[in-house]
Design an enzyme around this catalytic site. Structure first.
Site, short mmCIF file in Angstrom:
data_model
loop_
_atom_site.label_atom_id
_atom_site.label_comp_id
_atom_site.label_asym_id
_atom_site.label_seq_id
_atom_site.Cartn_x
_atom_site.Cartn_y
_atom_site.Cartn_z
N ARG A 25 27.39 59.30 17.92
CA ARG A 25 26.78 58.78 16.69
C ARG A 25 26.07 57.46 16.95
O ARG A 25 26.07 56.57 16.08
CB ARG A 25 27.84 58.59 15.58
CG ARG A 25 28.77 59.77 15.37
CD ARG A 25 28.26 60.71 14.29
NE ARG A 25 28.30 60.17 12.96
CZ ARG A 25 29.16 60.55 12.02
NH1 ARG A 25 30.08 61.42 12.29
NH2 ARG A 25 29.09 60.06 10.83
N ARG A 29 24.38 53.75 10.99
CA ARG A 29 24.29 52.63 10.04
C ARG A 29 24.60 51.26 10.61
O ARG A 29 24.27 50.26 10.00
CB ARG A 29 25.20 52.91 8.85
CG ARG A 29 24.59 53.90 7.88
CD ARG A 29 25.63 54.47 6.97
NE ARG A 29 26.64 55.15 7.77
CZ ARG A 29 27.68 55.80 7.27
NH1 ARG A 29 27.88 55.81 5.98
NH2 ARG A 29 28.53 56.39 8.07
N ARG A 38 16.90 54.46 6.26
CA ARG A 38 17.75 55.07 5.23
C ARG A 38 17.50 54.53 3.83
O ARG A 38 17.82 55.16 2.84
CB ARG A 38 19.23 54.89 5.60
CG ARG A 38 19.77 55.97 6.50
CD ARG A 38 19.89 57.32 5.79
NE ARG A 38 21.16 57.46 5.10
CZ ARG A 38 21.30 57.66 3.82
NH1 ARG A 38 20.24 57.72 3.04
NH2 ARG A 38 22.49 57.81 3.29
N ASP A 74 23.00 66.46 12.18
CA ASP A 74 24.41 66.42 11.84
C ASP A 74 24.97 67.79 12.18
O ASP A 74 24.21 68.74 12.42
CB ASP A 74 24.61 66.10 10.35
CG ASP A 74 26.07 65.75 10.06
OD1 ASP A 74 26.47 64.60 10.32
OD2 ASP A 74 26.82 66.64 9.60
N TYR A 152 34.92 72.60 7.02
CA TYR A 152 34.03 72.10 5.97
C TYR A 152 33.63 73.21 5.00
O TYR A 152 33.58 73.00 3.78
CB TYR A 152 32.76 71.49 6.58
CG TYR A 152 32.91 70.03 6.92
CD1 TYR A 152 33.01 69.08 5.92
CD2 TYR A 152 32.96 69.61 8.23
CE1 TYR A 152 33.16 67.73 6.22
CE2 TYR A 152 33.11 68.27 8.55
CZ TYR A 152 33.21 67.33 7.54
OH TYR A 152 33.35 66.02 7.84
#
Ligand code: CP3
Length: 344
Positions: A25, A29, A38, A74, A152
């Site tokens: 990752r 952020r 973003r 993702d 998920y």
């Protein structure tokens, strides 16, 4: 001729002078450049726009001397192509609007080819490859492993006890098999297409499996599918990394799934993994991502432990034990990479 990148050599178990380093990752952020993108676009919008995904993929490569790039996407968007509604909700993470709650919805899931459903990511791979080739930085493609995706799809989001996914697994073995088989079909095709588009290595993320399952359930209900996926993509010819989260208690079983590199989290020491799996296994990991929040002396001790515990075999790719966290201080990322590369 340009030298073969140290990351690809290490993946193949060839001798390297130092461990390569990249971070799961790594585009995210904690980087101001990512947050700026973003502010204007949603996560799925970035993923579905090749130029934006390519730009974000390159952000950490421009900022840090990393040994590999990973395409920005993702693990969950391939589920959209199968018929599941995916959104990312602020503060909540991924949400599936129509989670699988009965065996009929499993039969309704589609298995369309990745060229139809993940074309934007394949295009982003083509776009970044030309840029990365000039910098001699290899590109990693990736996808979720069948269990983590099933989790998920059935839970509808993150989970604490994995009650729904495990209940379906225990109660409806035939439906479980159909679901896992569909996921293997979709993910095998997607990963092979990523290689065709230019990915030079592949990573399969099974982030949650060890938080949910013990060794016997893993062996009977997950291993056959993960192994089928890893075998199916082996024929691409590029090295395959298998990331397995939370499975320190039964790595021997996980190891049977295959892959060129086994990536482990920080809940197990690399010294123990070496001892249990032997000197030949190429390992990736496994710094605690929260160590990056510590003062440098403490962080350095953690890095030294990972480097030492690998056991001096040189069959090691330095990485975190899980994805980098949003508030991670940038200067510690720089120091970590410089230190592992021996430049500090
Ligand atoms: O590594 C990279 O730079 C490539 C991009 C990447 C993302 N997700 C982008 C992302 C990769 C490799 C992933 C994998 C992924 N996604 C995993 C496996 C890795 C791991 O950490 O175990 C998992 C479990 C997911 C599912 C997921 N996506 C969650 C749980 C969340 C929400 C939690 C969070 O970190 O916000 C996401 C969102 C997500 N995927 C973000 C990024 C950069 C943050 C979203 C944002 O910008 O708002």
């Amino acid at each position: 001729m340009t030298a073969q990148p140290v990351f690809l050599k290490a993946c193949r178990g060839e001798p390297v002078g130092r461990p390569p380093v990249w971070l799961m990752r790594q585009a995210g952020r904690y980087m101001p450049a990512y947050r700026r993108v973003r502010e204007k676009y949603g996560l799925l919008e970035i993923i579905r726009t090749p130029e934006l995904a390519a730009e974000v993929t390159l952000q950490p490569i421009s900022q840090f001397p990393l040994d590999a790039a990973i395409i920005f996407s993702d693990i969950l968007p391939p589920l959209q192509g199968m018929g599941l509604d995916l959104t990312f909700e602020p503060g909540k993470g991924p949400v599936i609007g129509n989670p699988i709650r009965d065996t009929r919805s499993i039969d309704l899931l589609g298995t369309p080819p990745a060229t139809e459903t993940m074309g934007a990511t394949l295009e982003a791979i083509r776009l970044v490859r030309s840029e990365l080739t000039s910098r001699n930085v290899p590109l990693i493609g990736f996808a979720g492993a069948p269990f983590t995706l099933a989790s998920y799809a059935i839970e509808g989001g993150g989970s604490r006890s994995y009650t729904r996914v495990k209940s379906l697994m225990f109660r409806e073995p035939a439906a479980w098999k159909r679901l896992m088989t569909k996921l293997v079909t979709v993910q095998t095709d997607y990963l092979l297409r990523q290689v065709e588009a230019g990915a030079q290595a592949l990573q399969v993320f099974d982030s949650f499996v060890g938080l949910a399952l013990g060794p016997d359930d893993y062996r009977h209900n997950v291993l056959p599918y993960t192994r089928a996926l890893l075998q199916g993509i082996a024929r691409s010819g590029v090295p395959v990394i298998h990331y397995s989260g939370g499975t320190g208690a039964y790595l021997e079983v996980v190891n049977e799934a295959g892959g060129d590199v086994l990536s482990v989290d920080w809940r197990v020491s690399l010294a123990e993994v070496r001892h249990r799996l032997g000197a030949d296994r190429v390992l990736q990991g496994n710094l605690d991502p929260v160590a990056l929040f510590a003062p440098w002396r403490e962080l350095r001790t953690h890095i030294d432990t990972v480097l030492r515990d690998e056991g001096g075999t040189g069959r090691h790719i330095f990485n975190l034990g899980q994805g980098i966290l949003p508030e991670t201080p940038m200067e510690n990322v720089t120091r970590l990479i410089d230190y592992v590369k021996g430049e500090q």
